[in-house]
Every structure is written in C-alpha cells, then in structure tokens.
Design a protein around this motif. Structure first.
Motif, short mmCIF file in Angstrom:
data_model
loop_
_atom_site.label_atom_id
_atom_site.label_comp_id
_atom_site.label_asym_id
_atom_site.label_seq_id
_atom_site.Cartn_x
_atom_site.Cartn_y
_atom_site.Cartn_z
N ASP A 1 0.83 -1.21 0.00
CA ASP A 1 0.00 0.00 0.00
C ASP A 1 0.86 1.26 0.00
O ASP A 1 0.53 2.25 -0.66
N TYR A 2 1.98 1.22 0.71
CA TYR A 2 2.88 2.37 0.75
C TYR A 2 3.50 2.62 -0.62
O TYR A 2 3.54 3.76 -1.10
N GLN A 3 3.98 1.58 -1.27
CA GLN A 3 4.57 1.73 -2.60
C GLN A 3 3.54 2.26 -3.59
O GLN A 3 3.85 3.11 -4.43
N ASP A 4 2.30 1.80 -3.49
CA ASP A 4 1.22 2.32 -4.34
C ASP A 4 0.99 3.80 -4.07
O ASP A 4 0.86 4.60 -5.00
N LEU A 5 0.97 4.18 -2.78
CA LEU A 5 0.75 5.56 -2.39
C LEU A 5 1.83 6.48 -2.96
O LEU A 5 1.50 7.49 -3.60
N ILE A 6 3.10 6.14 -2.76
CA ILE A 6 4.14 7.05 -3.24
C ILE A 6 4.21 7.08 -4.76
O ILE A 6 4.50 8.13 -5.35
N THR A 7 3.91 5.97 -5.40
CA THR A 7 3.94 5.97 -6.87
C THR A 7 2.81 6.82 -7.43
O THR A 7 3.02 7.64 -8.33
N ARG A 8 1.60 6.66 -6.90
CA ARG A 8 0.46 7.43 -7.42
C ARG A 8 0.54 8.90 -7.03
O ARG A 8 0.31 9.77 -7.86
N TYR A 9 0.82 9.18 -5.76
CA TYR A 9 0.73 10.56 -5.30
C TYR A 9 2.02 11.35 -5.47
O TYR A 9 2.01 12.42 -6.07
N ALA A 10 3.13 10.86 -4.92
CA ALA A 10 4.38 11.62 -5.04
C ALA A 10 4.79 11.73 -6.50
O ALA A 10 5.07 12.82 -7.01
N TRP A 11 4.81 10.60 -7.20
CA TRP A 11 5.32 10.58 -8.57
C TRP A 11 4.23 10.86 -9.60
O TRP A 11 4.47 11.58 -10.57
N GLY A 12 3.04 10.31 -9.42
CA GLY A 12 1.97 10.47 -10.41
C GLY A 12 1.16 11.74 -10.30
O GLY A 12 0.57 12.20 -11.27
N GLU A 13 1.10 12.32 -9.11
CA GLU A 13 0.33 13.54 -8.91
C GLU A 13 1.21 14.79 -8.78
O GLU A 13 0.87 15.84 -9.30
N ILE A 14 2.31 14.70 -8.07
CA ILE A 14 3.15 15.88 -7.81
C ILE A 14 4.23 16.04 -8.88
O ILE A 14 4.35 17.09 -9.51
N TRP A 15 5.04 15.01 -9.09
CA TRP A 15 6.15 15.15 -10.05
C TRP A 15 5.67 15.30 -11.49
O TRP A 15 6.44 15.70 -12.36
N THR A 16 4.41 15.00 -11.77
CA THR A 16 3.88 15.16 -13.14
C THR A 16 3.20 16.50 -13.36
O THR A 16 2.80 16.81 -14.48
#
Length: 133
Positions: free
Chosen positions: A41-56
């Motif tokens: 769940d943590y890996q999903d969270l950082i991939t979707r939010y940190a990388w998929g929502e913020i870094w994009t």
C-alpha cells in the motif's frame, strides 16, 4: 477518479514512468522487487501521489522539483533519501556545481550542521560513477 479525469491506475502508470526516469530503473526495480504485504500500500501511495500527482504537475520542471526536494530533505535530516535525490538531481540535469550551491544555500536556511551532513552525503554520491539509468 481524479478531478482531471485520470483514474488511479493512470496516475500510478504515469507515476511509475516518472519515478523510473528520475530515480533510475535499477533503483525502482530494487524497490518494487521488495514489495510485500507490509509495503504494498505504501509503494502504491508514493507511486500514485508523489510521482503520479506531484512530479507530473506542469508548474515546475524536474530541475526545480529536485532543488525543492533536496532542500526539504536537508531541512528534515533525511540523508538516506538525500543521497537518492542527489543522484536524481544529476539525472534531472543539475550539475554538481549547482547541487553544491543548493547545499550552500541550505546552510543558511536549514542550518550549518544540516548542510555539513548534506555535503558529506554529496561527496559520497559524487565519488560514485555518474547515474546511467
């Protein structure tokens, strides 16, 4: 579904792409290979939010996002993460001289002891071969 119409899966997929580009495939492959029921769940969270929502987001380029990230990591003393993001900053186009300037700037706003630790991390990272993937 996000407000812009993207699904969680689309955010994840875009996030994984950016994560691989910024951190390198080797690092991401190592991180995803160790996913288990505790970290999934943590890996999903950082991939979707940190990388998929913020870094994009379009408001900052990756160089500026790296500068902001480096500064935040120094301010909070997250030196293991700092090493990873110093490598990423080089991959994002920051020169070693520019990174050193960010660390010097952090001495004033984050504290001299924090910058001292950050410079030690940078020396170790810079002694490695340049990031290739």
């Amino acid at each position: 579904m996000r407000d812009d119409g993207r699904s969680n899966q689309q955010s994840y997929d875009e996030g994984m792409g950016v994560r691989r580009e910024v951190l390198g495939a080797t690092h991401v492959d190592r991180a995803t290979a160790s996913i288990d029921e505790t970290t999934a769940d943590y890996q999903d969270l950082i991939t979707r939010y940190a990388w998929g929502e913020i870094w994009t987001r379009p408001g900052l380029d990756r160089r500026l996002r790296s500068v902001a990230t480096i500064t935040a990591l120094i301010a909070h003393g997250h030196y293991d993460e700092l090493a990873m993001h110093l490598r990423a900053a080089q991959r994002n186009g920051l020169s070693r001289a520019e990174i050193s300037e960010v660390l010097l700037q952090s001495a004033i706003y984050c504290g001299v002891p924090a910058a001292n630790s950050a410079f030690k991390v940078a020396q170790a990272v810079f002694a490695e071969a340049p990031p290739t993937d």
